[in-house]
Design a protein around this motif. Structure first.
Motif, PDB file in Angstrom:
ATOM      1  N   ASP A  60      -8.853  16.659   5.065  1.00  0.00           N
ATOM      2  CA  ASP A  60      -9.265  16.972   7.113  1.00  0.00           C
ATOM      3  C   ASP A  60      -8.745  14.887   7.392  1.00  0.00           C
ATOM      4  O   ASP A  60      -8.472  14.310   6.775  1.00  0.00           O
ATOM      5  CB  ASP A  60     -10.934  17.058   6.173  1.00  0.00           C
ATOM      6  N   GLU A  61      -9.155  15.021   8.780  1.00  0.00           N
ATOM      7  CA  GLU A  61      -8.727  13.905   9.017  1.00  0.00           C
ATOM      8  C   GLU A  61      -9.000  12.619   8.153  1.00  0.00           C
ATOM      9  O   GLU A  61      -8.279  11.822   8.195  1.00  0.00           O
ATOM     10  CB  GLU A  61      -8.718  13.894  10.894  1.00  0.00           C
ATOM     11  N   ILE A  62     -10.471  13.099   7.526  1.00  0.00           N
ATOM     12  CA  ILE A  62     -11.313  11.415   7.540  1.00  0.00           C
ATOM     13  C   ILE A  62     -10.474  11.428   6.383  1.00  0.00           C
ATOM     14  O   ILE A  62      -9.809  10.121   5.998  1.00  0.00           O
ATOM     15  CB  ILE A  62     -12.565  11.519   7.346  1.00  0.00           C
ATOM     16  N   GLU A  63     -10.573  12.391   5.254  1.00  0.00           N
ATOM     17  CA  GLU A  63     -10.055  12.120   4.180  1.00  0.00           C
ATOM     18  C   GLU A  63      -8.011  11.534   4.031  1.00  0.00           C
ATOM     19  O   GLU A  63      -7.453  11.217   2.785  1.00  0.00           O
ATOM     20  CB  GLU A  63      -9.380  13.248   3.102  1.00  0.00           C
ATOM     21  N   GLN A  64      -7.710  12.550   4.832  1.00  0.00           N
ATOM     22  CA  GLN A  64      -6.127  11.525   5.528  1.00  0.00           C
ATOM     23  C   GLN A  64      -6.304   9.892   5.268  1.00  0.00           C
ATOM     24  O   GLN A  64      -5.149   9.531   4.375  1.00  0.00           O
ATOM     25  CB  GLN A  64      -5.317  13.065   6.798  1.00  0.00           C
ATOM     26  N   LEU A  65      -6.727   9.445   5.744  1.00  0.00           N
ATOM     27  CA  LEU A  65      -6.787   8.429   5.574  1.00  0.00           C
ATOM     28  C   LEU A  65      -6.500   7.633   4.471  1.00  0.00           C
ATOM     29  O   LEU A  65      -5.681   6.628   3.805  1.00  0.00           O
ATOM     30  CB  LEU A  65      -7.811   7.180   7.376  1.00  0.00           C
ATOM     31  N   ASP A  66      -7.535   7.729   3.564  1.00  0.00           N
ATOM     32  CA  ASP A  66      -7.036   7.586   2.281  1.00  0.00           C
ATOM     33  C   ASP A  66      -5.889   7.281   1.348  1.00  0.00           C
ATOM     34  O   ASP A  66      -5.584   6.726   0.861  1.00  0.00           O
ATOM     35  CB  ASP A  66      -8.581   7.355   1.273  1.00  0.00           C
ATOM     36  N   ALA A  67      -6.136   9.018   2.334  1.00  0.00           N
ATOM     37  CA  ALA A  67      -4.570   9.873   1.134  1.00  0.00           C
ATOM     38  C   ALA A  67      -3.170   9.205   2.113  1.00  0.00           C
ATOM     39  O   ALA A  67      -2.259   8.036   0.665  1.00  0.00           O
ATOM     40  CB  ALA A  67      -4.488  10.906   1.639  1.00  0.00           C
ATOM     41  N   LEU A  68      -2.850   8.457   2.602  1.00  0.00           N
ATOM     42  CA  LEU A  68      -2.130   8.013   3.936  1.00  0.00           C
ATOM     43  C   LEU A  68      -1.816   6.395   2.436  1.00  0.00           C
ATOM     44  O   LEU A  68      -0.717   6.140   2.554  1.00  0.00           O
ATOM     45  CB  LEU A  68      -1.910   8.418   4.586  1.00  0.00           C
ATOM     46  N   LYS A  69      -2.876   5.757   2.792  1.00  0.00           N
ATOM     47  CA  LYS A  69      -3.261   4.698   2.366  1.00  0.00           C
ATOM     48  C   LYS A  69      -2.536   4.445   1.050  1.00  0.00           C
ATOM     49  O   LYS A  69      -1.963   3.320   0.445  1.00  0.00           O
ATOM     50  CB  LYS A  69      -5.093   3.906   2.451  1.00  0.00           C
ATOM     51  N   ASP A  70      -3.593   5.267   0.611  1.00  0.00           N
ATOM     52  CA  ASP A  70      -3.101   5.455  -1.556  1.00  0.00           C
ATOM     53  C   ASP A  70      -1.875   5.474  -1.423  1.00  0.00           C
ATOM     54  O   ASP A  70      -0.622   5.664  -2.695  1.00  0.00           O
ATOM     55  CB  ASP A  70      -3.395   6.407  -1.781  1.00  0.00           C
ATOM     56  N   LEU A  71      -0.554   7.027  -0.969  1.00  0.00           N
ATOM     57  CA  LEU A  71       1.073   6.934  -0.534  1.00  0.00           C
ATOM     58  C   LEU A  71       1.734   5.725  -0.228  1.00  0.00           C
ATOM     59  O   LEU A  71       2.491   5.520  -1.339  1.00  0.00           O
ATOM     60  CB  LEU A  71       0.829   8.113   0.271  1.00  0.00           C
ATOM     61  N   ALA A  72       0.789   5.217   0.705  1.00  0.00           N
ATOM     62  CA  ALA A  72       1.589   3.760   0.923  1.00  0.00           C
ATOM     63  C   ALA A  72       2.001   2.692  -0.229  1.00  0.00           C
ATOM     64  O   ALA A  72       2.621   2.071  -0.078  1.00  0.00           O
ATOM     65  CB  ALA A  72       1.443   3.898   2.475  1.00  0.00           C
ATOM     66  N   ASN A  73       0.234   2.406  -0.862  1.00  0.00           N
ATOM     67  CA  ASN A  73       1.046   2.264  -2.184  1.00  0.00           C
ATOM     68  C   ASN A  73       1.124   1.757  -2.967  1.00  0.00           C
ATOM     69  O   ASN A  73       1.953   1.092  -3.466  1.00  0.00           O
ATOM     70  CB  ASN A  73      -1.073   1.451  -2.169  1.00  0.00           C
ATOM     71  N   THR A  74       1.321   3.605  -3.001  1.00  0.00           N
ATOM     72  CA  THR A  74       2.323   3.594  -4.594  1.00  0.00           C
ATOM     73  C   THR A  74       4.026   3.284  -4.373  1.00  0.00           C
ATOM     74  O   THR A  74       4.486   2.569  -4.896  1.00  0.00           O
ATOM     75  CB  THR A  74       2.447   5.041  -4.857  1.00  0.00           C
ATOM     76  N   TYR A  75       4.618   3.828  -2.871  1.00  0.00           N
ATOM     77  CA  TYR A  75       5.838   3.576  -2.489  1.00  0.00           C
ATOM     78  C   TYR A  75       5.698   1.936  -2.284  1.00  0.00           C
ATOM     79  O   TYR A  75       7.264   1.455  -2.790  1.00  0.00           O
ATOM     80  CB  TYR A  75       5.786   4.367  -1.201  1.00  0.00           C
ATOM     81  N   ARG A  76       4.740   1.233  -2.294  1.00  0.00           N
ATOM     82  CA  ARG A  76       5.145  -0.055  -1.784  1.00  0.00           C
ATOM     83  C   ARG A  76       5.371  -0.708  -3.251  1.00  0.00           C
ATOM     84  O   ARG A  76       5.824  -1.555  -3.187  1.00  0.00           O
ATOM     85  CB  ARG A  76       3.296  -0.798  -1.439  1.00  0.00           C
ATOM     86  N   SER A  77       4.737  -0.171  -4.108  1.00  0.00           N
ATOM     87  CA  SER A  77       4.630  -0.991  -5.765  1.00  0.00           C
ATOM     88  C   SER A  77       6.218  -0.273  -5.949  1.00  0.00           C
ATOM     89  O   SER A  77       6.241  -0.849  -7.292  1.00  0.00           O
ATOM     90  CB  SER A  77       3.714  -0.251  -6.613  1.00  0.00           C
ATOM     91  N   LEU A  78       6.528   0.797  -5.923  1.00  0.00           N
ATOM     92  CA  LEU A  78       7.952   1.344  -5.664  1.00  0.00           C
ATOM     93  C   LEU A  78       9.148   0.346  -5.226  1.00  0.00           C
ATOM     94  O   LEU A  78      10.532   1.133  -5.670  1.00  0.00           O
ATOM     95  CB  LEU A  78       8.195   2.130  -5.843  1.00  0.00           C
ATOM     96  N   ARG A  79       8.597  -0.562  -4.112  1.00  0.00           N
ATOM     97  CA  ARG A  79       9.698  -0.745  -3.304  1.00  0.00           C
ATOM     98  C   ARG A  79      10.574  -0.084  -2.357  1.00  0.00           C
ATOM     99  O   ARG A  79      11.719   0.179  -2.256  1.00  0.00           O
ATOM    100  CB  ARG A  79      10.419  -2.095  -3.750  1.00  0.00           C
ATOM    101  N   LYS A  80      10.086   1.517  -2.445  1.00  0.00           N
ATOM    102  CA  LYS A  80      10.398   1.952  -1.668  1.00  0.00           C
ATOM    103  C   LYS A  80       9.854   1.957  -0.229  1.00  0.00           C
ATOM    104  O   LYS A  80       9.045   2.493   0.504  1.00  0.00           O
ATOM    105  CB  LYS A  80      10.004   3.979  -1.801  1.00  0.00           C
ATOM    106  N   TRP A  81      10.789   1.048   0.895  1.00  0.00           N
ATOM    107  CA  TRP A  81      10.700   0.693   1.892  1.00  0.00           C
ATOM    108  C   TRP A  81      10.609   2.287   3.377  1.00  0.00           C
ATOM    109  O   TRP A  81       9.543   2.314   3.744  1.00  0.00           O
ATOM    110  CB  TRP A  81      11.075  -1.172   2.341  1.00  0.00           C
ATOM    111  N   ASP A  82      11.525   2.263   2.989  1.00  0.00           N
ATOM    112  CA  ASP A  82      11.810   3.750   3.746  1.00  0.00           C
ATOM    113  C   ASP A  82      10.353   4.520   3.860  1.00  0.00           C
ATOM    114  O   ASP A  82       9.494   4.741   4.972  1.00  0.00           O
ATOM    115  CB  ASP A  82      12.991   4.401   4.403  1.00  0.00           C
ATOM    116  N   LYS A  83      10.106   4.775   2.565  1.00  0.00           N
ATOM    117  CA  LYS A  83       8.846   5.758   2.863  1.00  0.00           C
ATOM    118  C   LYS A  83       7.624   5.053   3.049  1.00  0.00           C
ATOM    119  O   LYS A  83       6.750   5.495   3.651  1.00  0.00           O
ATOM    120  CB  LYS A  83       8.590   6.160   0.930  1.00  0.00           C
ATOM    121  N   VAL A  84       7.433   3.679   2.609  1.00  0.00           N
ATOM    122  CA  VAL A  84       6.035   2.843   3.281  1.00  0.00           C
ATOM    123  C   VAL A  84       6.349   3.002   4.819  1.00  0.00           C
ATOM    124  O   VAL A  84       4.979   2.720   5.481  1.00  0.00           O
ATOM    125  CB  VAL A  84       6.443   1.420   2.443  1.00  0.00           C
ATOM    126  N   GLU A  85       6.972   2.410   5.473  1.00  0.00           N
ATOM    127  CA  GLU A  85       7.046   1.862   6.723  1.00  0.00           C
ATOM    128  C   GLU A  85       7.245   4.092   7.187  1.00  0.00           C
ATOM    129  O   GLU A  85       5.830   3.729   8.451  1.00  0.00           O
ATOM    130  CB  GLU A  85       8.831   2.106   7.280  1.00  0.00           C
TER     131      GLU A  85
END
Length: 443
Positions: free
Chosen positions: A172-197
């Protein structure tokens, strides 16, 4: 009863049960609940769970699945970490139709209690039973599995993120916000900058839509809407903070500043409650920190002292701050010995302590520490301080092996070979042991 010369009433009293109930159970006239099994087991002098394997094979497999008995049994197994029993019971239930929803709800309960291994078994089975359906429950299972699969191994973190990506828009739309944040954070810790962006931009767009919708709702209706984990504007601001980091990593400092200014100015946020004011304060501080970082990496060395003064009073910013300082020192050939001396105690403490702090999770902290030790090794080796240089190089190699980060392992090997002639006998022996560990992990 024979061994201890007990009559039925004695055993019932020891088990804190009614003698009539005990008689019915012993004579096979009453079904045995897990609570009754636990009481009898303790009365016999055994630990709770002692008979669970036999309970599954001798009772549950022969009876028709009964959720009122199965649910507390699974819960008890989760607390006792009897995962094999959970596997067996779930397999029994999944053979029958109609238990998917009940298993999912129990998995959510276990997840909230922090019983992640047990919850994972349930989520995996529910996801398997619904894999052909475009359902929100399936997406939620995959989101929870993404969480439970996050750990120190960066290769596995990456695999979990990639596997979850395709399910985000089914939440659902609200749950997506946390999911996107968590995904971006994981890719951030992996330095996968294209994915983070990519995920940061989607997060910002969705957060802006949700914020505008929230403003248009009547105050009376706002109370009944699903609430995200953080204020809606905070997700929008975080998306720009992430894009700020992406631009910085790509050395596009002008564009990085544009994103910094975006989340620095939150004057348009209408709410004035305590939580809102706290988040606005945080983003103002992060904007100040990242302004220093962008200027420092762009070569404005004059901001160095002010930046050090800024993060020295903020515990959660110490590691990122020192990492930025040493990276700039290597890039612009600066002498920062006085800064490293100032934080000597903190640097030593970082070696064995990598749990999350503040808004930074454990994955971020551990990766940042590995990057920091790699930069420190380069810094000291370039200054011919071989003792400290090899110490941090080996620390970096050790942690890189722990988190399974091949990129840093390769960097350590190249750096070691470049300065091999200056390594002491002890350093060479320690290096060989670590490389042996790397080889073992590869096979």
């Amino acid at each position: 009863m024979k061994d201890h010369d007990l009559i039925l009433s004695d055993l019932a009293r020891e088990a804190e049960m009614n003698p009539g109930t005990m008689s019915s159970i012993i004579n096979g006239n009453r079904t045995l609940s897990v609570d009754q099994l636990d009481r009898i087991t303790q009365a016999m002098g055994y630990p709770v769970g002692y008979y669970y394997e036999r309970y599954v094979s001798e009772y549950l497999t022969e009876a028709n699945p009964n959720w009122r008995r199965m649910s507390p049994f699974i819960h008890n197994c989760a607390r006792l970490n009897k995962l094999d029993c959970i596997h067996e019971v779930v397999n029994l239930l999944m053979d029958k139709l109609g238990y998917s929803e009940s298993l999912f709800e129990l998995a959510e309960e276990l997840f909230r209690e922090g019983l992640y291994e047990a919850a994972t078994i349930l989520y995996e089975n529910v996801a398997l039973s619904e894999k052909k359906q475009y359902s929100e429950r399936l997406a939620m299972c995959q989101y929870r599995l993404f969480h439970t699969r996050q750990g120190d191994n960066q290769e596995k973190n990456y695999e979990a993120a990639v596997q979850f990506e395709i399910y985000v828009d089914r939440l659902d739309e609200i749950e997506q916000l946390d999911a996107l944040k968590d995904l971006a954070n994981t890719y951030r810790s992996l330095r996968k900058w294209d994915k983070v962006e990519l995920f940061a931009k989607v997060l910002g767009d969705k957060a802006k839509i949700q914020y505008n919708m929230e403003q248009q709702r009547q105050p009376s209706k706002r109370e009944n809407t699903k609430k995200p984990s953080f204020p809606l504007f905070a997700y929008w601001a975080f998306s720009h903070l992430l894009r700020d980091e992406v631009c910085e990593a790509r050395k596009d400092y002008e564009k990085a500043f544009q994103h910094t200014y975006m989340y620095a100015d939150l004057s348009w946020v209408k709410e004035t409650d305590e939580i809102t004011l706290e988040w606005k304060k945080r983003y103002k501080e992060w904007a100040e920190a990242n302004a220093y970082v962008n200027k420092l990496h762009a070569g404005e060395i004059s901001v160095l002292d002010d930046y050090v003064a800024f993060f020295s009073s903020r515990k959660e910013e110490t590691l990122p701050g020192l990492d930025n300082v040493i990276e700039a020192a290597n890039r612009y050939h600066l002498n920062v010995d006085h800064i490293l001396s100032q934080f000597q105690t903190e640097i030593l403490a970082m070696r064995d302590k990598h749990e999350g702090v503040g808004v930074y999770n454990q994955q971020f902290i551990l990766e940042r520490y590995v990057h920091f030790t790699c930069e420190l090794a380069v810094y000291y080796l370039n200054k011919s301080n071989f003792a400290d240089g090899f110490t941090f190089l080996l620390s970096c190699l050790e942690k890189s092996t722990l988190i399974n980060n091949r990129s840093y392992i390769i960097k350590c090997v190249k750096l070691y070979e470049a300065y091999l002639e200056y390594a002491s006998f002890e350093m060479k022996a320690a290096y060989r042991n670590l490389i042996k560990k790397v080889d073992e992990d590869e096979t």
